[in-house]
Write an enzyme that holds these catalytic residues in place. Sequence first.
Site, PDB file in Angstrom:
ATOM      1  N   ARG A  71       0.848  -1.195   0.000  1.00  0.00           N
ATOM      2  CA  ARG A  71       0.000   0.000   0.000  1.00  0.00           C
ATOM      3  C   ARG A  71       0.882   1.244   0.000  1.00  0.00           C
ATOM      4  O   ARG A  71       1.941   1.260   0.617  1.00  0.00           O
ATOM      5  CB  ARG A  71      -0.893   0.021   1.247  1.00  0.00           C
ATOM      6  CG  ARG A  71      -1.985  -1.000   1.238  1.00  0.00           C
ATOM      7  CD  ARG A  71      -2.924  -0.827   2.411  1.00  0.00           C
ATOM      8  NE  ARG A  71      -2.299  -1.088   3.683  1.00  0.00           N
ATOM      9  CZ  ARG A  71      -1.841  -0.185   4.524  1.00  0.00           C
ATOM     10  NH1 ARG A  71      -1.954   1.106   4.248  1.00  0.00           N
ATOM     11  NH2 ARG A  71      -1.277  -0.518   5.665  1.00  0.00           N
ATOM     12  N   TYR A 212      -1.274  -3.592  -7.073  1.00  0.00           N
ATOM     13  CA  TYR A 212      -0.996  -4.437  -5.908  1.00  0.00           C
ATOM     14  C   TYR A 212      -2.008  -4.259  -4.775  1.00  0.00           C
ATOM     15  O   TYR A 212      -2.355  -3.130  -4.415  1.00  0.00           O
ATOM     16  CB  TYR A 212       0.399  -4.131  -5.363  1.00  0.00           C
ATOM     17  CG  TYR A 212       0.930  -5.236  -4.481  1.00  0.00           C
ATOM     18  CD1 TYR A 212       1.531  -6.344  -5.040  1.00  0.00           C
ATOM     19  CD2 TYR A 212       0.790  -5.189  -3.100  1.00  0.00           C
ATOM     20  CE1 TYR A 212       2.012  -7.385  -4.253  1.00  0.00           C
ATOM     21  CE2 TYR A 212       1.253  -6.220  -2.294  1.00  0.00           C
ATOM     22  CZ  TYR A 212       1.880  -7.320  -2.883  1.00  0.00           C
ATOM     23  OH  TYR A 212       2.333  -8.340  -2.089  1.00  0.00           O
ATOM     24  N   LYS A 221      -9.421  -2.260   1.557  1.00  0.00           N
ATOM     25  CA  LYS A 221      -9.152  -1.104   2.416  1.00  0.00           C
ATOM     26  C   LYS A 221      -9.913   0.141   1.939  1.00  0.00           C
ATOM     27  O   LYS A 221     -10.394   0.933   2.755  1.00  0.00           O
ATOM     28  CB  LYS A 221      -7.653  -0.818   2.454  1.00  0.00           C
ATOM     29  CG  LYS A 221      -6.810  -1.994   2.926  1.00  0.00           C
ATOM     30  CD  LYS A 221      -7.134  -2.392   4.346  1.00  0.00           C
ATOM     31  CE  LYS A 221      -6.204  -3.491   4.833  1.00  0.00           C
ATOM     32  NZ  LYS A 221      -6.508  -3.887   6.218  1.00  0.00           N
ATOM     33  N   ASP A 288      -9.660  -9.503   9.133  1.00  0.00           N
ATOM     34  CA  ASP A 288      -9.159  -8.146   8.871  1.00  0.00           C
ATOM     35  C   ASP A 288     -10.186  -7.031   9.073  1.00  0.00           C
ATOM     36  O   ASP A 288      -9.815  -5.953   9.503  1.00  0.00           O
ATOM     37  CB  ASP A 288      -8.621  -8.083   7.431  1.00  0.00           C
ATOM     38  CG  ASP A 288      -7.708  -6.888   7.193  1.00  0.00           C
ATOM     39  OD1 ASP A 288      -6.919  -6.554   8.092  1.00  0.00           O
ATOM     40  OD2 ASP A 288      -7.787  -6.283   6.110  1.00  0.00           O
ATOM     41  N   ASN A 376       6.438  -8.277   2.178  1.00  0.00           N
ATOM     42  CA  ASN A 376       4.979  -8.113   2.076  1.00  0.00           C
ATOM     43  C   ASN A 376       4.405  -9.061   1.010  1.00  0.00           C
ATOM     44  O   ASN A 376       3.397  -8.771   0.402  1.00  0.00           O
ATOM     45  CB  ASN A 376       4.644  -6.649   1.743  1.00  0.00           C
ATOM     46  CG  ASN A 376       3.163  -6.329   1.960  1.00  0.00           C
ATOM     47  OD1 ASN A 376       2.527  -6.851   2.881  1.00  0.00           O
ATOM     48  ND2 ASN A 376       2.590  -5.487   1.097  1.00  0.00           N
TER      49      ASN A 376
HETATM   50  O1  O2Y Z   1       0.149  -4.354   1.022  1.00  0.00           O
HETATM   51  C1  O2Y Z   1      -1.052  -4.437   0.826  1.00  0.00           C
HETATM   52  O2  O2Y Z   1      -1.598  -3.886  -0.104  1.00  0.00           O
HETATM   53  C2  O2Y Z   1      -1.855  -5.237   1.704  1.00  0.00           C
HETATM   54  S1  O2Y Z   1      -2.241  -4.452   3.179  1.00  0.00           S
HETATM   55  C3  O2Y Z   1      -3.236  -5.543   4.078  1.00  0.00           C
HETATM   56  C4  O2Y Z   1      -3.694  -6.693   3.485  1.00  0.00           C
HETATM   57  C5  O2Y Z   1      -4.493  -7.554   4.201  1.00  0.00           C
HETATM   58  C6  O2Y Z   1      -4.852  -7.223   5.462  1.00  0.00           C
HETATM   59  N1  O2Y Z   1      -4.422  -6.087   6.038  1.00  0.00           N
HETATM   60  C7  O2Y Z   1      -3.596  -5.257   5.391  1.00  0.00           C
HETATM   61  C8  O2Y Z   1      -3.156  -4.042   6.155  1.00  0.00           C
HETATM   62  O3  O2Y Z   1      -2.293  -3.295   5.740  1.00  0.00           O
HETATM   63  O4  O2Y Z   1      -3.721  -3.824   7.237  1.00  0.00           O
HETATM   64 MN    MN Z   2      -5.349  -5.092   7.703  1.00  0.00          MN
END
Ligand code: O2Y
Ligand code: MN
Length: 595
Positions: A71, A212, A221, A288, A376
Amino acid sequence: MSPSKNSKLNAWVEEVRAMVQPDKVEWCDGTTAEYDRMMQVMVEAGLATKLNPAKRPNSYHFRSDPSDVARVEDRTYISTTNKRDAGPTNNWASPKELKETMRGLYNGCMKGRTMYVIPFSMGPIGSDIAKIGVQVTDSPYVVANMHIMTRVGTKVLDTLGAGEFIPCLHSVGKPLQPGQKDNGVWPCAPIEKKYIAHFPEENLIWSYGSGYGGNALLGKKCLALRIASAMGKKEGWMAEHMLILRLTNPEGRKFHIAAAFPSACGKTNLAMLQPPLKGWKAECLGDDIAWMKIKADGRLYAINPEAGFFGVAPGTSYKSNPMAMDSIRENAIFTNCVMTDDGDVWWEDMDKPCDHGIDWKGRDWKPGKEVGAHGNARFTAPAKQCPVICSDWENPEGVPIDIFVFGGRRTRVMPLVHQATSWDHGVFMGATAASEPTAAALDVSSALRRDPMAMLPFCGYNVGDYWQHWFEMGDRLGNKAPAIFYVNWFRKSDAGKFLWPGYGDNARVLKWMCQRVEGKVGARETPLGFMPNPEDLDLTGLTIAKADLEEVLRVDAAAFKGEFADLDGWMAKIGEFVPERMKKQVAEYKKRFGG
Ligand code: O2Y
Ligand code: MN
């Protein structure tokens, strides 16, 4: 041809098509045939490798561009007319300016590509807590992941009818020239052209330049947390960064726990934990995100809006999380792992070593200086494949929440567990939750990273208003409000040894919480709140030194007083938006420590 009669949806899709100019448009139906076709397209483009079916049936591995691995918080915006509505913790841009910039990028950005239209439901289709989104994307990787992470397809359009949906526009930002192909190169745009934009005033998401994870799978998210949290504030419900699990005690009483921890603090492990305690059973409802609404009986009911797990691969093993390992045995997508010589995937801290393979950058690899899997690296797997998935995980009514848990990663100061003495006190505990900076940024003088309710990167509006919303939800819930606890599994001794074993043994702490709810177990009152005496925890079968247990349950008043300045700094950051009830909690907290 659109399979939908929703005129607003059709008009939006046509408007987007005219702007992004794809070679063709495909409406997704969510079928297995469609999933297989996406995989075939990506194998042919050199972007995916089918894993050895004898090792990992119906599973694929992808390698992303090294610039597109996580992210991008710096490129994530909450775009509201007034800056105050995004608040002091979000990047803000005016909708007019951001849209102008992004329209410039979107113009012709899908040339040479197919534009996929994905109707999806967050939550069981038809649940009164669920919401429908429609994502337009030029990434077949996104289509395949959305198949696993959400409920995609024609049934969603039938349920939508002429109703409201959340439009989610996504492009990898890499148009193809005539005859040009991806040829094994993960398509994305350079970092300065990536934008993850949210327009909460019109429930709209625009994402550009990344293929991604959270940047691209917009149901997760972007919709389920940032847009949904803002909708929850307006509509009187909650969208939280929380796992959901059910614990059943030997008498058959079910407790539902929703727990918020910052990213990479073991939420997936806790969500799938298996208690070492006789007669106690744990089942997973989600790892999550939780959406929660007050129902007719006055209690707070939660659903998991997702349908899959998008988990961090490194560190996942049969020791740390056997249920996750079993969930990814087949029908899974892996991104940025090591590919082994026998056609399987591997990552650091898996159960067995790997002597040789192809690393996440596509290079010949042996264990040595560099890791093989990106930190990641991710797996995507259907939640229904989890051996301990709860029979109620798709119940459209949701499950009634008994307990909220907040936490962070602290090697020092914060004890194993404490319980709020009131709802407002619990909101204060969540709002001030903190982790220490990671080893990469280790600096003894550096401040704690405050992550309120684990929502720092995910709250789609002003965090002060968000705290106020929590207080008001408590007012509405009254004596039916969940009990609130705070945990820290990560406390270490001066010698650097973990004081608490963690993993499945965390169930011992959850048992104490359930017994507190039932009024069946003791506690002592401390300035932090209620805490267990050593004898209040069920330690049957656990070897833990008496001194370690005492230390992990110790409240070091001087150390907490030493953090008052950091707490004041955090409140100052939120400034004029801190609710009066939060100020009162801060004052009472300090007073309890005699400061
Ligand atoms: O790096 C990403 O895009 C994934 S971030 C993520 C993925 C699954 C659950 N939680 C998260 C987070 O950053 O909290
Ligand atoms: Mn998360």
